[in-house]
Design a protein around this motif. Sequence first.
Motif, PDB file in Angstrom:
ATOM      1  N   GLU A 186       0.855  -1.191   0.000  1.00  0.00           N
ATOM      2  CA  GLU A 186       0.000   0.000   0.000  1.00  0.00           C
ATOM      3  C   GLU A 186       0.887   1.237   0.000  1.00  0.00           C
ATOM      4  O   GLU A 186       1.942   1.263   0.621  1.00  0.00           O
ATOM      5  CB  GLU A 186      -0.893   0.017   1.247  1.00  0.00           C
ATOM      6  CG  GLU A 186      -1.974  -1.009   1.236  1.00  0.00           C
ATOM      7  CD  GLU A 186      -2.873  -0.893   2.451  1.00  0.00           C
ATOM      8  OE1 GLU A 186      -4.061  -1.154   2.300  1.00  0.00           O
ATOM      9  OE2 GLU A 186      -2.377  -0.554   3.542  1.00  0.00           O
ATOM     10  N   ARG A 187       0.434   2.263  -0.699  1.00  0.00           N
ATOM     11  CA  ARG A 187       1.187   3.508  -0.782  1.00  0.00           C
ATOM     12  C   ARG A 187       0.336   4.642  -0.214  1.00  0.00           C
ATOM     13  O   ARG A 187      -0.780   4.861  -0.663  1.00  0.00           O
ATOM     14  CB  ARG A 187       1.552   3.837  -2.226  1.00  0.00           C
ATOM     15  CG  ARG A 187       2.343   2.780  -2.972  1.00  0.00           C
ATOM     16  CD  ARG A 187       3.721   2.563  -2.456  1.00  0.00           C
ATOM     17  NE  ARG A 187       4.540   3.763  -2.570  1.00  0.00           N
ATOM     18  CZ  ARG A 187       5.806   3.802  -2.231  1.00  0.00           C
ATOM     19  NH1 ARG A 187       6.411   2.738  -1.774  1.00  0.00           N
ATOM     20  NH2 ARG A 187       6.487   4.916  -2.350  1.00  0.00           N
ATOM     21  N   TYR A 188       0.881   5.334   0.766  1.00  0.00           N
ATOM     22  CA  TYR A 188       0.245   6.519   1.332  1.00  0.00           C
ATOM     23  C   TYR A 188       0.876   7.715   0.642  1.00  0.00           C
ATOM     24  O   TYR A 188       2.085   7.909   0.709  1.00  0.00           O
ATOM     25  CB  TYR A 188       0.457   6.586   2.839  1.00  0.00           C
ATOM     26  CG  TYR A 188      -0.183   5.434   3.565  1.00  0.00           C
ATOM     27  CD1 TYR A 188      -1.502   5.515   3.981  1.00  0.00           C
ATOM     28  CD2 TYR A 188       0.523   4.261   3.807  1.00  0.00           C
ATOM     29  CE1 TYR A 188      -2.098   4.450   4.640  1.00  0.00           C
ATOM     30  CE2 TYR A 188      -0.064   3.196   4.459  1.00  0.00           C
ATOM     31  CZ  TYR A 188      -1.377   3.297   4.876  1.00  0.00           C
ATOM     32  OH  TYR A 188      -1.972   2.242   5.513  1.00  0.00           O
ATOM     33  N   THR A 189       0.070   8.506  -0.021  1.00  0.00           N
ATOM     34  CA  THR A 189       0.586   9.611  -0.820  1.00  0.00           C
ATOM     35  C   THR A 189       0.114  10.934  -0.252  1.00  0.00           C
ATOM     36  O   THR A 189      -1.037  11.058   0.179  1.00  0.00           O
ATOM     37  CB  THR A 189       0.134   9.459  -2.279  1.00  0.00           C
ATOM     38  OG1 THR A 189       0.573   8.185  -2.753  1.00  0.00           O
ATOM     39  CG2 THR A 189       0.723  10.535  -3.161  1.00  0.00           C
ATOM     40  N   VAL A 190       0.999  11.912  -0.267  1.00  0.00           N
ATOM     41  CA  VAL A 190       0.670  13.263   0.179  1.00  0.00           C
ATOM     42  C   VAL A 190       0.254  14.059  -1.061  1.00  0.00           C
ATOM     43  O   VAL A 190       0.987  14.116  -2.048  1.00  0.00           O
ATOM     44  CB  VAL A 190       1.869  13.934   0.875  1.00  0.00           C
ATOM     45  CG1 VAL A 190       1.506  15.348   1.320  1.00  0.00           C
ATOM     46  CG2 VAL A 190       2.352  13.096   2.050  1.00  0.00           C
ATOM     47  N   TYR A 191      -0.947  14.627  -0.997  1.00  0.00           N
ATOM     48  CA  TYR A 191      -1.514  15.395  -2.104  1.00  0.00           C
ATOM     49  C   TYR A 191      -1.864  16.795  -1.639  1.00  0.00           C
ATOM     50  O   TYR A 191      -2.120  17.037  -0.458  1.00  0.00           O
ATOM     51  CB  TYR A 191      -2.826  14.771  -2.591  1.00  0.00           C
ATOM     52  CG  TYR A 191      -2.702  13.422  -3.223  1.00  0.00           C
ATOM     53  CD1 TYR A 191      -2.333  13.294  -4.556  1.00  0.00           C
ATOM     54  CD2 TYR A 191      -2.987  12.272  -2.507  1.00  0.00           C
ATOM     55  CE1 TYR A 191      -2.243  12.052  -5.157  1.00  0.00           C
ATOM     56  CE2 TYR A 191      -2.894  11.021  -3.098  1.00  0.00           C
ATOM     57  CZ  TYR A 191      -2.527  10.916  -4.422  1.00  0.00           C
ATOM     58  OH  TYR A 191      -2.439   9.682  -5.010  1.00  0.00           O
ATOM     59  N   CYS A 192      -1.936  17.700  -2.610  1.00  0.00           N
ATOM     60  CA  CYS A 192      -2.625  18.964  -2.424  1.00  0.00           C
ATOM     61  C   CYS A 192      -3.926  18.803  -3.210  1.00  0.00           C
ATOM     62  O   CYS A 192      -3.905  18.628  -4.431  1.00  0.00           O
ATOM     63  CB  CYS A 192      -1.798  20.125  -2.971  1.00  0.00           C
ATOM     64  SG  CYS A 192      -2.636  21.724  -2.785  1.00  0.00           S
ATOM     65  N   ALA A 193      -5.043  18.796  -2.504  1.00  0.00           N
ATOM     66  CA  ALA A 193      -6.343  18.605  -3.145  1.00  0.00           C
ATOM     67  C   ALA A 193      -7.283  19.697  -2.650  1.00  0.00           C
ATOM     68  O   ALA A 193      -7.479  19.856  -1.445  1.00  0.00           O
ATOM     69  CB  ALA A 193      -6.913  17.225  -2.805  1.00  0.00           C
ATOM     70  N   ASP A 194      -7.831  20.433  -3.578  1.00  0.00           N
ATOM     71  CA  ASP A 194      -8.715  21.555  -3.232  1.00  0.00           C
ATOM     72  C   ASP A 194      -8.054  22.496  -2.236  1.00  0.00           C
ATOM     73  O   ASP A 194      -8.654  22.931  -1.258  1.00  0.00           O
ATOM     74  CB  ASP A 194     -10.054  21.043  -2.691  1.00  0.00           C
ATOM     75  CG  ASP A 194     -10.830  20.266  -3.733  1.00  0.00           C
ATOM     76  OD1 ASP A 194     -10.734  20.618  -4.932  1.00  0.00           O
ATOM     77  OD2 ASP A 194     -11.530  19.301  -3.363  1.00  0.00           O
ATOM     78  N   THR A 245       5.312   3.895   2.096  1.00  0.00           N
ATOM     79  CA  THR A 245       4.630   2.645   2.445  1.00  0.00           C
ATOM     80  C   THR A 245       4.064   2.683   3.858  1.00  0.00           C
ATOM     81  O   THR A 245       3.321   1.791   4.243  1.00  0.00           O
ATOM     82  CB  THR A 245       5.572   1.429   2.313  1.00  0.00           C
ATOM     83  OG1 THR A 245       6.726   1.661   3.103  1.00  0.00           O
ATOM     84  CG2 THR A 245       5.948   1.184   0.862  1.00  0.00           C
ATOM     85  N   SER A 246       4.381   3.706   4.624  1.00  0.00           N
ATOM     86  CA  SER A 246       3.792   3.824   5.968  1.00  0.00           C
ATOM     87  C   SER A 246       3.042   5.151   6.096  1.00  0.00           C
ATOM     88  O   SER A 246       3.480   6.183   5.573  1.00  0.00           O
ATOM     89  CB  SER A 246       4.864   3.721   7.066  1.00  0.00           C
ATOM     90  OG  SER A 246       5.591   4.916   7.193  1.00  0.00           O
ATOM     91  N   TYR A 247       1.935   5.082   6.787  1.00  0.00           N
ATOM     92  CA  TYR A 247       1.092   6.261   7.003  1.00  0.00           C
ATOM     93  C   TYR A 247       1.855   7.310   7.814  1.00  0.00           C
ATOM     94  O   TYR A 247       1.808   8.502   7.508  1.00  0.00           O
ATOM     95  CB  TYR A 247      -0.190   5.837   7.706  1.00  0.00           C
ATOM     96  CG  TYR A 247      -1.178   6.946   7.949  1.00  0.00           C
ATOM     97  CD1 TYR A 247      -1.778   7.609   6.880  1.00  0.00           C
ATOM     98  CD2 TYR A 247      -1.534   7.324   9.237  1.00  0.00           C
ATOM     99  CE1 TYR A 247      -2.691   8.622   7.089  1.00  0.00           C
ATOM    100  CE2 TYR A 247      -2.456   8.336   9.449  1.00  0.00           C
ATOM    101  CZ  TYR A 247      -3.034   8.986   8.381  1.00  0.00           C
ATOM    102  OH  TYR A 247      -3.937   9.992   8.593  1.00  0.00           O
TER     103      TYR A 247
END
Length: 101
Positions: free
Chosen positions: A43-51, A79-81
């Motif tokens: 699993e991949r935890y990704t950091v996004y800029c959303a809205d 791979t880690s939150y």
Amino acid sequence: MHGDYLAVSIAATTHQWLMDEAVSNLSGKWRPDESPSVQLEPERYTVYCADNRIEVSLWNLEQMKVRRSSNVCQFQSYTSYSSALNFAQKNFGGEGEGCSC
């Protein structure tokens, strides 16, 4: 006493039958010395800029664009939150903080 012996005997016979069935179902289909053909991705935890807000999510970029809006950009994946949260904290002040793409 006879009933207990019968129950144990039936359970042992049933267990052996199940084991035999499992072995016969596997024979010819998979060998322990072969590597599995399916490789699972972590699993991949990704950091996004959303809205205009920082968000950490398991969704991929295309899923984020459908669910949040087309105004989404991707920063870093882990791979880690906790690693993703640390990145968001260190670089943007944490999840929920303002950002722009």
